[in-house]
Design a protein around this motif. Structure first.
Motif, PDB file in Angstrom:
ATOM      1  N   ILE A   1      -4.374  -1.346  12.143  1.00  0.00           N
ATOM      2  CA  ILE A   1      -3.186  -1.101  12.888  1.00  0.00           C
ATOM      3  C   ILE A   1      -2.250   0.036  12.050  1.00  0.00           C
ATOM      4  CG2 ILE A   1      -1.024  -2.338  13.219  1.00  0.00           C
ATOM      5  CD1 ILE A   1      -2.764  -4.839  13.819  1.00  0.00           C
ATOM      6  N   ALA A   2      -2.244  -0.408  10.652  1.00  0.00           N
ATOM      7  CA  ALA A   2      -1.548   0.646   9.782  1.00  0.00           C
ATOM      8  C   ALA A   2      -2.116   1.944   9.723  1.00  0.00           C
ATOM      9  CB  ALA A   2      -1.532   0.114   8.270  1.00  0.00           C
ATOM     10  N   GLY A   3      -3.476   1.979   9.558  1.00  0.00           N
ATOM     11  CA  GLY A   3      -4.041   3.228   9.507  1.00  0.00           C
ATOM     12  C   GLY A   3      -3.812   4.196  10.942  1.00  0.00           C
ATOM     13  N   GLY A   4      -4.206   3.311  11.960  1.00  0.00           N
ATOM     14  CA  GLY A   4      -3.910   3.866  13.353  1.00  0.00           C
ATOM     15  C   GLY A   4      -2.664   4.643  13.439  1.00  0.00           C
ATOM     16  N   SER A   5      -1.644   3.668  13.302  1.00  0.00           N
ATOM     17  CA  SER A   5      -0.322   4.281  13.107  1.00  0.00           C
ATOM     18  C   SER A   5       0.006   5.569  12.353  1.00  0.00           C
ATOM     19  CB  SER A   5       0.806   3.136  12.690  1.00  0.00           C
ATOM     20  OG  SER A   5       0.686   2.110  13.696  1.00  0.00           O
TER      21      SER A   5
ATOM     22  N   ASP B   1       0.270   2.476  -2.328  1.00  0.00           N
ATOM     23  CA  ASP B   1       0.575   1.337  -1.298  1.00  0.00           C
ATOM     24  C   ASP B   1      -0.687   0.514  -1.015  1.00  0.00           C
ATOM     25  OD1 ASP B   1       3.369   1.699  -1.667  1.00  0.00           O
ATOM     26  OD2 ASP B   1       3.403   2.911   0.330  1.00  0.00           O
ATOM     27  N   ILE B   2      -1.956   1.240  -0.878  1.00  0.00           N
ATOM     28  CA  ILE B   2      -3.021   0.902  -0.527  1.00  0.00           C
ATOM     29  C   ILE B   2      -3.479   0.007  -1.278  1.00  0.00           C
ATOM     30  CG2 ILE B   2      -5.431   1.351   0.218  1.00  0.00           C
ATOM     31  CD1 ILE B   2      -4.263   3.763   1.842  1.00  0.00           C
TER      32      ILE B   2
ATOM     33  N   PRO C   1       3.453   3.250   7.025  1.00  0.00           N
ATOM     34  CA  PRO C   1       2.620   2.240   7.559  1.00  0.00           C
ATOM     35  C   PRO C   1       1.935   1.491   6.224  1.00  0.00           C
ATOM     36  CG  PRO C   1       2.408   3.997   9.297  1.00  0.00           C
ATOM     37  CD  PRO C   1       3.236   4.539   7.947  1.00  0.00           C
ATOM     38  N   TRP C   2       1.375   2.214   5.402  1.00  0.00           N
ATOM     39  CA  TRP C   2       0.557   1.649   4.346  1.00  0.00           C
ATOM     40  C   TRP C   2       1.482   0.745   3.469  1.00  0.00           C
ATOM     41  CZ3 TRP C   2      -4.142   2.334   5.896  1.00  0.00           C
ATOM     42  CH2 TRP C   2      -4.515   3.436   6.423  1.00  0.00           C
ATOM     43  N   THR C   3       2.821   0.853   3.475  1.00  0.00           N
ATOM     44  CA  THR C   3       3.792   0.130   2.647  1.00  0.00           C
ATOM     45  C   THR C   3       3.650  -1.332   3.008  1.00  0.00           C
ATOM     46  OG1 THR C   3       5.136   2.192   2.536  1.00  0.00           O
ATOM     47  CG2 THR C   3       6.155   0.178   1.521  1.00  0.00           C
TER      48      THR C   3
ATOM     49  N   GLY D   1       8.471  -1.568  11.019  1.00  0.00           N
ATOM     50  CA  GLY D   1       9.587  -1.717  10.042  1.00  0.00           C
ATOM     51  C   GLY D   1       9.339  -0.663   8.890  1.00  0.00           C
ATOM     52  N   HIS D   2       8.164  -0.146   8.552  1.00  0.00           N
ATOM     53  CA  HIS D   2       7.631   0.650   7.701  1.00  0.00           C
ATOM     54  C   HIS D   2       7.241   2.075   8.219  1.00  0.00           C
ATOM     55  CE1 HIS D   2       7.488  -3.241   5.680  1.00  0.00           C
ATOM     56  NE2 HIS D   2       8.173  -2.547   4.533  1.00  0.00           N
ATOM     57  N   LEU D   3       7.342   2.236   9.249  1.00  0.00           N
ATOM     58  CA  LEU D   3       6.717   3.293  10.044  1.00  0.00           C
ATOM     59  C   LEU D   3       7.357   4.786   9.691  1.00  0.00           C
ATOM     60  CD1 LEU D   3       4.716   4.161  12.135  1.00  0.00           C
ATOM     61  CD2 LEU D   3       6.433   3.886  13.790  1.00  0.00           C
ATOM     62  N   GLY D   4       8.767   4.847   9.404  1.00  0.00           N
ATOM     63  CA  GLY D   4       9.297   6.023   9.324  1.00  0.00           C
ATOM     64  C   GLY D   4       9.814   6.719  10.593  1.00  0.00           C
TER      65      GLY D   4
END
Length: 263
Positions: free
Chosen positions: A24-28, A58-59, A141-143, A187-190
């Motif tokens: 999810i985070a990686g895909g985003s 972050d990762i 997203p990694w955050t 929320g962390h997408l930017g």
């Protein structure tokens, strides 16, 4: 305690959470920071992109967070399960109640998060616990899971809180946790995904947006909510420039796409 069952549950949760994080985070990240980076640039809250070192940091913290989440889940689902309010079968209280528990869990989590989030912004606790998450003044997203271990423990506290207070089916809790992570990534997408003037609508004025949370990371104060702005509006912690910033991000005065050499 059945250590074999505990270990199996721990491994399953760790695998599931790790997969969820990278998918999810990686895909985003792939979509918004590479594939559609220039196309959607006008929806960015900050013109610059984070550096590679920010992503790796972050990762790294997120992987530690996943281990803590897995431990908490295994404790609740195996060791403490006889004392929880988990029920079987899923329609024991009716199908309507099963689905109602999901928004109820969201409301409980929203209040819980606001309380611990404001607490962690106390100067002493901030330096000790919350500063790690705020290393990302320009989040990605990694955050989403980039927490100090103590903060990760507090964040995971929502699992036993729900398990011991609200009768829920384990699968409903799983759906809640999936939604929670997806919204956390947003929320962390930017990038802002909600439409223009959403922040002024009857519903939108109470919904926490990516713009609101990005402001929190950029300025460190105000906009402490998770899913909603209920508590920020109630306790006067909504930033006064929030609506203006949202309008800037989604309105006519948008950022112009600029070539970015590094992400």
């Amino acid at each position: 305690m059945d250590w074999a069952e505990f270990g199996q549950r721990w491994i399953r949760v760790a695998e599931l959470t790790t997969s969820r994080y990278f998918i999810i985070a990686g895909g985003s990240f792939l979509i918004f920071y590479f594939l559609l980076k220039n196309t959607l640039f006008s929806r960015r809250m900050q013109s610059k992109f984070p550096h590679r070192k920010d992503y790796f940091r972050d990762i790294s913290f997120s992987l530690v967070t996943i281990l803590i989440f897995a431990t908490m889940a295994a404790l609740v689902f195996v060791v403490l399960r006889p004392y929880t309010n988990f029920f079987q079968p899923y329609d024991l209280y009716g199908k309507a109640y099963y689905f109602l528990t999901i928004p109820l869990m969201l409301l409980v989590h929203d209040a819980y998060f606001y309380a611990i989030h404001r607490l962690m912004h106390h100067p002493k606790l901030f330096r000790l616990v919350h500063r790690v998450h705020h290393f990302s003044t320009n989040p990605s997203p990694w955050t989403s899971y980039a927490f100090h271990p103590l903060e990760a423990f507090l964040e995971a506290g929502i699992i036993p809180l729900i398990a011991f207070t609200l009768p829920v089916h384990p699968s409903a809790l799983g759906l809640f946790l999936l939604f929670q992570f997806c919204y956390n990534v947003y929320g962390h997408l930017g990038f802002e995904l909600f439409p223009k003037n959403f922040q002024k609508s009857l519903i939108g004025k109470w919904i926490n947006t990516g713009t609101a949370h990005n402001q929190h990371h950029e300025h460190f104060h105000g906009n402490y909510g998770l899913y909603t702005l209920i508590w920020d509006r109630l306790f006067g912690t909504l930033r006064k420039d929030y609506e203006q910033k949202y309008e800037q991000v989604t309105g006519s005065h948008r950022l112009k796409a600029q070539p970015q050499k590094r992400v």
